[in-house]
Design a protein around this motif. Structure first.
Motif, PDB file in Angstrom:
ATOM      1  N   THR A 284       0.855  -1.179   0.000  1.00  0.00           N
ATOM      2  CA  THR A 284       0.000   0.000   0.000  1.00  0.00           C
ATOM      3  C   THR A 284       0.890   1.227   0.000  1.00  0.00           C
ATOM      4  O   THR A 284       1.800   1.328   0.831  1.00  0.00           O
ATOM      5  CB  THR A 284      -0.901   0.030   1.253  1.00  0.00           C
ATOM      6  OG1 THR A 284      -1.685  -1.168   1.284  1.00  0.00           O
ATOM      7  CG2 THR A 284      -1.814   1.244   1.230  1.00  0.00           C
ATOM      8  N   PRO A 285       0.684   2.173  -0.903  1.00  0.00           N
ATOM      9  CA  PRO A 285       1.544   3.357  -0.938  1.00  0.00           C
ATOM     10  C   PRO A 285       1.504   4.111   0.396  1.00  0.00           C
ATOM     11  O   PRO A 285       0.471   4.125   1.071  1.00  0.00           O
ATOM     12  CB  PRO A 285       0.934   4.198  -2.063  1.00  0.00           C
ATOM     13  CG  PRO A 285       0.189   3.225  -2.910  1.00  0.00           C
ATOM     14  CD  PRO A 285      -0.332   2.176  -1.965  1.00  0.00           C
ATOM     15  N   PRO A 286       2.618   4.699   0.819  1.00  0.00           N
ATOM     16  CA  PRO A 286       2.616   5.520   2.032  1.00  0.00           C
ATOM     17  C   PRO A 286       1.499   6.558   1.987  1.00  0.00           C
ATOM     18  O   PRO A 286       1.092   7.012   0.909  1.00  0.00           O
ATOM     19  CB  PRO A 286       4.001   6.167   2.024  1.00  0.00           C
ATOM     20  CG  PRO A 286       4.857   5.169   1.319  1.00  0.00           C
ATOM     21  CD  PRO A 286       3.974   4.595   0.249  1.00  0.00           C
ATOM     22  N   SER A 287       1.032   6.948   3.154  1.00  0.00           N
ATOM     23  CA  SER A 287      -0.208   7.720   3.266  1.00  0.00           C
ATOM     24  C   SER A 287      -0.170   9.058   2.550  1.00  0.00           C
ATOM     25  O   SER A 287      -1.209   9.557   2.106  1.00  0.00           O
ATOM     26  CB  SER A 287      -0.542   7.940   4.746  1.00  0.00           C
ATOM     27  OG  SER A 287       0.516   8.615   5.392  1.00  0.00           O
ATOM     28  N   GLU A 288       1.009   9.665   2.419  1.00  0.00           N
ATOM     29  CA  GLU A 288       1.060  10.992   1.798  1.00  0.00           C
ATOM     30  C   GLU A 288       1.024  10.932   0.275  1.00  0.00           C
ATOM     31  O   GLU A 288       0.882  11.960  -0.389  1.00  0.00           O
ATOM     32  CB  GLU A 288       2.316  11.757   2.240  1.00  0.00           C
ATOM     33  CG  GLU A 288       3.614  11.274   1.623  1.00  0.00           C
ATOM     34  CD  GLU A 288       4.259  10.137   2.393  1.00  0.00           C
ATOM     35  OE1 GLU A 288       5.398   9.772   2.058  1.00  0.00           O
ATOM     36  OE2 GLU A 288       3.616   9.607   3.333  1.00  0.00           O
ATOM     37  N   CYS A 289       1.131   9.730  -0.295  1.00  0.00           N
ATOM     38  CA  CYS A 289       1.174   9.602  -1.749  1.00  0.00           C
ATOM     39  C   CYS A 289      -0.197   9.860  -2.378  1.00  0.00           C
ATOM     40  O   CYS A 289      -1.224   9.392  -1.877  1.00  0.00           O
ATOM     41  CB  CYS A 289       1.642   8.198  -2.139  1.00  0.00           C
ATOM     42  SG  CYS A 289       3.380   7.869  -1.754  1.00  0.00           S
ATOM     43  N   VAL A 290      -0.187  10.603  -3.463  1.00  0.00           N
ATOM     44  CA  VAL A 290      -1.382  10.810  -4.280  1.00  0.00           C
ATOM     45  C   VAL A 290      -1.115  10.121  -5.614  1.00  0.00           C
ATOM     46  O   VAL A 290      -0.252  10.553  -6.381  1.00  0.00           O
ATOM     47  CB  VAL A 290      -1.671  12.307  -4.493  1.00  0.00           C
ATOM     48  CG1 VAL A 290      -2.881  12.482  -5.406  1.00  0.00           C
ATOM     49  CG2 VAL A 290      -1.904  13.002  -3.153  1.00  0.00           C
ATOM     50  N   ILE A 291      -1.815   9.048  -5.860  1.00  0.00           N
ATOM     51  CA  ILE A 291      -1.541   8.218  -7.038  1.00  0.00           C
ATOM     52  C   ILE A 291      -2.216   8.803  -8.270  1.00  0.00           C
ATOM     53  O   ILE A 291      -3.409   9.085  -8.275  1.00  0.00           O
ATOM     54  CB  ILE A 291      -2.011   6.770  -6.808  1.00  0.00           C
ATOM     55  CG1 ILE A 291      -1.312   6.166  -5.590  1.00  0.00           C
ATOM     56  CG2 ILE A 291      -1.755   5.925  -8.048  1.00  0.00           C
ATOM     57  CD1 ILE A 291       0.200   6.155  -5.685  1.00  0.00           C
ATOM     58  N   ASN A 292      -1.401   8.970  -9.313  1.00  0.00           N
ATOM     59  CA  ASN A 292      -1.882   9.464 -10.594  1.00  0.00           C
ATOM     60  C   ASN A 292      -1.758   8.326 -11.599  1.00  0.00           C
ATOM     61  O   ASN A 292      -0.658   7.828 -11.853  1.00  0.00           O
ATOM     62  CB  ASN A 292      -1.043  10.681 -11.018  1.00  0.00           C
ATOM     63  CG  ASN A 292      -1.469  11.255 -12.358  1.00  0.00           C
ATOM     64  OD1 ASN A 292      -1.464  10.565 -13.372  1.00  0.00           O
ATOM     65  ND2 ASN A 292      -1.824  12.531 -12.357  1.00  0.00           N
TER      66      ASN A 292
END
Length: 331
Positions: A284-292
């Motif tokens: 799971t991407p770290p919480s601050e990541c915004v996936i585009n």
């Protein structure tokens, strides 16, 4: 540095520095080496030039080399013009970074520029990273090609650090912005740090996960530093007294709309790796990541590289051995 003392330093320095990133190094004092720095390791592999305003770091079979700032800093603008070694540089790493690992071994902070050498015919890669409070299990690496060959001439690399954001610049173009979020908790660098510059043998991981190693046939590898800028809130490591100058300009104005366009263009053209999209490392991407999704698709063609979960950073201070993408149109 605990409790109320640390909180006071953060608030005091941040208030003094709060209005300063758009003042680039062109408006910040360039200082002679001896005024701001001291040799870290390398003996004769560190040589000072140009009346003390330029320093050369070299790596050979015997040792790498490095220098370190006299002071600890809590926020500021830190910059150097750097010319990297040419020809075959696989396994070589040049680093320009901030750390407090010597003081906080179990919960250190770090802000990194790392330059990763390459085999002949392929250009250096640039890597940025951020650790906070010992969060080395969450490496926040990004990797890029550049729109120039960093071995041909000097180019400026800069770090702007405040209580709420970190901005990395190349030739005054912002290439990455890290904003402090509530979800990051203590993972955002928040303790005073020292500035370092080093060259070292990272054969085990730096080029294609260690496939290509340093070849000392091409030594010495020489990295040249000039136009050194230390413009921040200096902190006495014993008395915990901040030595900020009242006339300093702040560093919190952030990225302007015009700069943001340049940053977005750079990242679209030149970023080849982001920790946010590394599914081998993070289910799971770290919480601050915004996936585009478009960015994810573009990065899919680049194979993630194993970084050693941050453990390689301890090798920078070893004193002995053992220790571009293709140019695109300007943005």
């Amino acid at each position: 540095m605990k409790g109320s003392h640390m909180e006071f330093l953060v608030v005091f320095c941040y208030c003094i520095l709060f209005l300063f990133v758009s003042a680039s190094s062109r408006n910040s004092p360039i200082i002679p080496f001896d005024e701001g720095y001291a040799p870290l390791f390398g003996d004769g592999n560190l040589v000072i030039h140009r009346d003390g305003k330029s320093v050369h770091l070299s790596l050979d079979e015997r040792t790498g080399s490095g220098f370190v700032s006299h002071d600890l800093y809590l926020h500021g603008y830190f910059s150097a013009s750097i010319k990297l070694p040419a020809d075959y540089t696989a396994g070589v790493v040049v680093a320009f970074y901030m750390s407090n690992g010597d003081m906080f071994q179990n919960n250190h902070d770090e802000i990194d520029f790392e330059f990763l050498g390459n085999i002949r015919g392929k250009n250096w890669r640039i890597q940025t990273n951020v650790y906070g409070n010992g969060s080395t299990n969450i490496g926040r690496e990004e990797r890029y090609g550049l729109w120039f060959d960093p071995a041909d001439d000097f180019h400026q690399y800069s770090i702007a650090w405040t209580d709420s954001q970190i901005i990395f610049y190349v030739d005054n173009v912002p290439i990455r912005e890290v904003r402090r979020t509530e979800s990051m908790g203590g993972d955002f660098p928040s303790k005073p740090m020292t500035l370092y510059a080093t060259i070292w043998d990272a054969s085990d991981w730096a080029t294609n996960g260690g496939k290509y190693r340093v070849n000392y046939k091409y030594a010495p590898y020489v990295a040249k530093f000039s136009d050194l800028v230390l413009h921040g809130c200096a902190v006495d490591p014993i008395e915990l007294v901040a030595k900020c100058e009242s006339d300093q300009k702040g560093i919190g104005s952030g990225v302007t709309p015009a700069q943001r366009i340049k940053m977005e263009n750079f990242r679209k053209k030149h970023m080849t790796y982001s920790y946010c999209y590394d599914r081998l490392r993070y289910k799971t991407p770290p919480s601050e990541c915004v996936i585009n999704s478009q960015e994810a698709e573009r990065l899919r063609k680049f194979d993630p590289v194993t970084f050693g979960s941050g453990r390689h950073h301890g090798k920078r201070h070893r004193h002995t051995r053992g220790s571009q993408t293709e140019a695109a149109s300007s943005f």
